[in-house]
Each structure stands twice: as structure tokens, then as C-alpha cells.
Design an enzyme around this catalytic site. Structure first.
Site, PDB file in Angstrom:
ATOM      1  N   GLU A 255     -45.604 -20.591  12.052  1.00 17.52           N
ATOM      2  CA  GLU A 255     -46.433 -21.504  12.839  1.00 17.52           C
ATOM      3  C   GLU A 255     -47.179 -22.503  11.942  1.00 17.52           C
ATOM      4  O   GLU A 255     -47.651 -22.150  10.866  1.00 17.52           O
ATOM      5  CB  GLU A 255     -47.440 -20.677  13.641  1.00 17.52           C
ATOM      6  CG  GLU A 255     -48.390 -21.473  14.505  1.00 17.52           C
ATOM      7  CD  GLU A 255     -49.448 -20.598  15.152  1.00 17.52           C
ATOM      8  OE1 GLU A 255     -50.111 -21.079  16.084  1.00 17.52           O
ATOM      9  OE2 GLU A 255     -49.612 -19.430  14.731  1.00 17.52           O
ATOM     10  N   LYS A 312     -46.308 -25.167  22.578  1.00 16.59           N
ATOM     11  CA  LYS A 312     -46.958 -23.918  22.983  1.00 16.59           C
ATOM     12  C   LYS A 312     -47.649 -24.087  24.324  1.00 16.59           C
ATOM     13  O   LYS A 312     -48.441 -25.014  24.528  1.00 16.59           O
ATOM     14  CB  LYS A 312     -47.954 -23.481  21.912  1.00 16.59           C
ATOM     15  CG  LYS A 312     -48.588 -22.121  22.164  1.00 16.59           C
ATOM     16  CD  LYS A 312     -49.484 -21.716  21.001  1.00 16.59           C
ATOM     17  CE  LYS A 312     -50.082 -20.329  21.213  1.00 16.59           C
ATOM     18  NZ  LYS A 312     -50.958 -19.940  20.081  1.00 16.59           N
ATOM     19  N   CYS A 366     -47.140 -17.487  18.221  1.00 17.79           N
ATOM     20  CA  CYS A 366     -48.296 -16.619  17.992  1.00 17.79           C
ATOM     21  C   CYS A 366     -48.701 -15.833  19.235  1.00 17.79           C
ATOM     22  O   CYS A 366     -48.018 -14.934  19.679  1.00 17.79           O
ATOM     23  CB  CYS A 366     -49.457 -17.454  17.431  1.00 17.79           C
ATOM     24  SG  CYS A 366     -50.845 -16.462  16.818  1.00 17.79           S
TER      25      CYS A 366
END
Length: 495
Positions: A255, A312, A366
Site C-alpha cells: 500500500e 479503496k 489494508c
């Protein structure tokens, strides 16, 4: 077993005992995984909470979060001179929040004795998983991750595992029920072991390289180091494979791996493509559209051009965005982890990316990994899950290991392998039964070249989600409420 007489004891002793037992339950979570301590501690807590469910629930949940989530202080210590003073307040508030959930569950169920308290706590796991933006972290059922019992998650999911755990804990207050519960646990354990022993089908002939640069968070964006960390990614990507091993078909970076934006990369994308030597690179990267910034994952083709991009969707509240952030930014309040701007903007929807011969992959960034309900939203079933994460925010003791454990559980729940690339660790290749096939430890720098494991047929949980477990919880709550003290908790009469 007789319930302890606690009404005559000073309340502080009850609260202290509940907090200690709550901390004991947390020992079942990663990295220790002491389920054999957690279940007895949970059973004793239920007995203790019987005399004052609400207060004992608050103290138990407080001790549980204090022991299980102390890593929440780590982000504030990245720049301790600025944010360090906030760390203890963050931990206390987090623990108090968990205490409030336990107090609500135990308080609502307390009128129906031990079974009511147990079902109330399971209901709080479900509520935590969905309420507001959700936070399904260190659920009761997570204590079974890494054991054969976790294989049951393929059928009942995390809420079902939590229900199993609380039923086991309450059964020990009845002699014969405890024996039956142990036999049931042995049966579930054996069935899980049989599932683990069954061979997997042959996987695709795809080799994935997971890059772990070990870029410490305190230095990650420092102008003196961020280019060094980028070159570290390049060097690790360009490393030749082990003698006799195939070259990687795909390279995955973690990430926010790079110090530039996707829409203003300079020579960065070309350099990454050249380092990969003909393999595409899946790169955690930030991008912007006007004043909006996104935490993204981009596929970089071997010629350096940009392929599919995923933004995301499920952002971390107060970490990646602030509610009403546009207004609060005017007075200097910004998101904690956002490197650009005052926070990230959420992507539009979960996706499955078609990577051709590499298969259909569901990208997760994540925090998104912990939400199976979000993973189920995609319209087509992927062949595998790609997770990129930066757990450097959360220290080395428990947070990253708990996140890794949830990746193992997700693999079981969906019958899909998970390729996990983490900045400072733990990077891992996980098969469709949740087993870690290869990994790099915390604060190691290196790569994993691993063949992509095969997927299993679509699991029952992937088909139906938490609905059946929630329905069973509701049915049991109705039974306990209707039957009440006439049959469910006669132990009240012996106190």
C-alpha cells in the site's frame, strides 16, 4: 457448577475481576492464540457478570480491548513530539467503546441469566461488525484462527464462530452440558482437521512476487528517505529468482508504496516496469482528481502504461478521512494517515480485476480485508484475493499479526487464496484453507516468490453470508426470552 456470590462484595472487586478476565479472553487473539485460556476466562467472566451484568460487562470489555488492542497507540507514536500525548486517550477511549458494547450486550441479556448474557455478547460482535462503518476486529470467534475449528467459518462465518465460542463458554456452568460441549468441540475440531487434510486441486501456473521493503512509517515520507525506499522497491523487484525457480508472472508492491501520484509519476512507472523485467506490477499508489485524493492500487503493464485501477472503498474513519472533513479542514483538522490533502475520497465500488492469464483478482487495501460483507458485494467470484497493506502504522507486537490472522480467516470463509504484500510485514501467501505457505516476518526486507494456490469451490458462507448465523442468534434469543428462568437458568435459584 455454582455461581459465585458477589452481591455482598465491594463493586470495585467485581469490576477488577471482570477486567482481568476480559484481558484473559484477549489472550486468545493473535499473536498468542491461546484459545485454551480465552474460553475458560470467558466462562468465568459470564459467571462473574451474572450479579451485575452491565457494570461487569463494561469492565470486561474495557480489559479485553486494553489487552487486545493496545496497538491502537502506535500511530500516535510515529511523530511522538506532535501526537504522542494523544496515545493514552486513544487507548482509553477505544477500551471504553468496547466496554460500552459489552455492557449493552450483557445488560440486555442479563435478565435471562448466563445464556442471555452470552447471546447478548454475540449480538455485540454482530453489531460491531456492521454499525456505523463497522469494526469487526478481535471478535470472539477469532480466537480459533490457526486451529482446525476455524474451518467452520467456511459454513458459518465469523459471527457463527463467535456464537460457537459463547455457547461453549456458557455450557461449562452445567456439568453435563460442559461434557457435551467438549464432545461437540472435539467433533468440530476433527471435522476441521479432515477438511485441512483433504488435498487442494492443482493451482494455476502463476508465480507471484510479494515485495516487502521495510520502509518504517516515521521515515516513509521524509524527503531524505522516500526516494531511497522507492529504489528499494525497484531493487527487490529486479532481484533474480532462486536458481531453477521460474520468473515472477506478477509483482505486488504494498500500500502507498511510491512517493509520487499515479497522475504525475514522472519516470516512476517506467522504472517499475523495467525492474519487473516483463511482468506487470500491482502497485499501491495515491492518485488525485482535482482536489480529491484516492488510496489506490494500479496495475502497471510491462511497457509502463497504466492498466486497471482500484480505489479503496472502505476507508478508515479518522485515519484516512474525517467525517465532515471538508468543513473541519477549515480549522486545521485533517485525517491522520492521509499523506496528501485532508483525507482520501472513497472509491465507488468493490471490483474484480480481470488480469487475463493471471486470473480474476479481487483487490483489497489494508483495512478492507476485515469486512467479509464488503467482499461479498462483487458481482463475480474472483480466483484469488490480492491484499496490499501498510501495517507499519501499528507497531510489531500484535496489530499486524491480528491483521494477518484475519487474512487467514477470510481465505477460509471464501475458499480463496490470499496474496498479502505488507510494507514492514507480515507479507504472506495464504492458501484457500487459511494456511500460511510462505511469509516474511516483521521488519524483514525481501521478497516472496510463491506459486499461486488453487481456489476451492464457493463456500456456503460466500453464498449466504452472515444471515443464517444472525437468524440462529435471533431464534436462540427468542427461546431464552420465552423460556426464561423456568428452564434455561435455574442456577439463579441456587445463588
Amino acid at each position: 457448577m455454582r455461581l459465585p456470590r458477589l452481591k455482598s462484595r465491594p463493586r470495585w472487586r467485581l469490576l477488577a475481576g471482570a477486567a482481568v478476565l476480559g484481558a484473559g479472553v484477549a489472550l486468545g487473539q493473535a499473536p498468542l492464540g491461546w484459545w485454551f485460556v480465552a474460553v475458560p476466562a470467558l466462562s468465568l467472566f459470564l459467571g462473574l457478570a451474572r450479579s451485575s451484568p452491565g457494570w461487569a460487562g463494561f469492565a470486561g470489555g474495557f480489559g479485553y480491548a486494553l489487552a487486545g488492542m493496545f496497538w491502537i497507540t502506535e500511530p500516535f507514536l510515529v511523530e511522538p513530539e506532535i501526537f504522542g500525548w494523544m496515545a493514552p486517550f486513544a487507548l482509553i477511549l477505544m477500551a471504553a467503546g468496547m466496554g460500552a458494547f459489552w455492557a449493552l450486550g450483557a445488560g440486555l441479556g442479563g435478565r435471562r441469566g448466563l445464556p442471555g448474557i452470552a447471546l447478548g455478547l454475540v449480538a455485540m460482535d454482530a453489531l460491531r461488525s456492521y454499525a456505523l462503518t463497522g469494526f469487526p476486529w478481535i471478535l470472539f470467534g477469532h480466537i480459533w484462527i490457526g486451529t482446525p475449528v476455524a474451518q467452520a467459518a467456511a459454513y458459518v462465518g465469523p459471527i457463527g464462530l463467535s456464537l460457537l465460542t459463547l455457547l461453549l463458554a456458557v455450557a461449562f456452568w452445567r456439568r453435563w452440558a460442559g461434557v457435551v460441549a467438549l464432545l461437540a468441540l472435539a467433533g468440530i475440531w476433527g471435522a476441521g482437521q479432515m477438511r485441512l487434510n483433504a488435498p487442494l486441486p492443482d493451482g494455476p501456473a502463476v508465480t507471484v512476487r510479494l515485495v516487502q521493503p521495510n520502509a518504517t512509517q516515521a521515515l516513509k515520507w521524509d524527503p531524505q528517505y522516500r526516494l531511497e525506499f522507492f529504489y528499494r522497491h525497484l531493487d527487490l523487484t529486479a532481484n533474480p529468482p532462486a536458481p531453477g525457480a521460474p520468473r515472477p508472472d506478477l509483482v505486488i508492491w504494498p500500500e502507498t508504496a511510491v512517493p509520487f501520484l499515479l497522475d504525475d509519476p514522472g519516470d516512476g512507472l517506467r522504472m517499475a516496469a523495467e525492474a519487473a523485467g516483463g511482468a506487470p506490477v500491482a502497485m499501491g499508489i495515491q492518485r488525485s482528481e482535482g482536489l480529491r485524493y484516492y488510496n489506490s492500487l494500479a496495475i502497471i503493464h510491462p511497457d509502463g502504461t497504466v492498466g486497471p485501477v482500484y480505489d479503496k472503498v472502505h476507508l478508515v474513519p479518522f485515519g484516512e478521512y474525517i467525517p465532515y472533513g471538508d468543513w473541519l479542514a477549515r480549522i486545521g483538522i485533517s485525517a491522520f494517515a492521509a499523506q496528501q490533502g485532508n483525507g482520501y475520497t472513497a472509491g465507488q465500488a468493490e471490483q474484480v480485476l480481470d488480469l487475463g492469464p493471471l486470473g480474476r483478482v479481487q483487490p483489497l487495501i489494508c483495512y478492507e480485508l476485515i469486512f467479509p460483507q464488503d467482499i461479498r458485494r462483487v458481482s463475480e467470484r474472483p480466483d484469488w484475493i490480492m491484499l496490499v497493506t501498510n501495517d507499519a502504522w501499528f507497531g510489531t507486537l500484535s496489530g499486524p499479526w491480528q491483521h494477518l490472522a484475519q487474512a487467514q480467516l477470510i481465505a477460509v470463509e471464501f475458499g480463496l487464496p490470499v496474496a498479502r504484500a505488507a510494507n514492514t510485514g507480515v507479507s504472506a501467501m495464504i492458501d484457500a484453507k487459511g494456511r500460511i505457505l510462505d511469509h516474511l516476518g516483521m521488519n524483514d526486507m525481501g521478497v516472496i516468490d510463491a506459486r499461486l494456490p488453487a481456489a476451492l469451490p464457493k463456500t456456503l458462507y460466500a453464498r449466504v453470508g452472515d444471515g443464517p448465523a444472525l437468524a440462529l442468534l435471533l431464534i436462540m434469543a427468542v427461546i431464552v426470552t420465552v423460556w426464561g428462568n423456568n428452564g434455561v437458568d435455574r442456577s439463579r435459584r441456587r445463588v
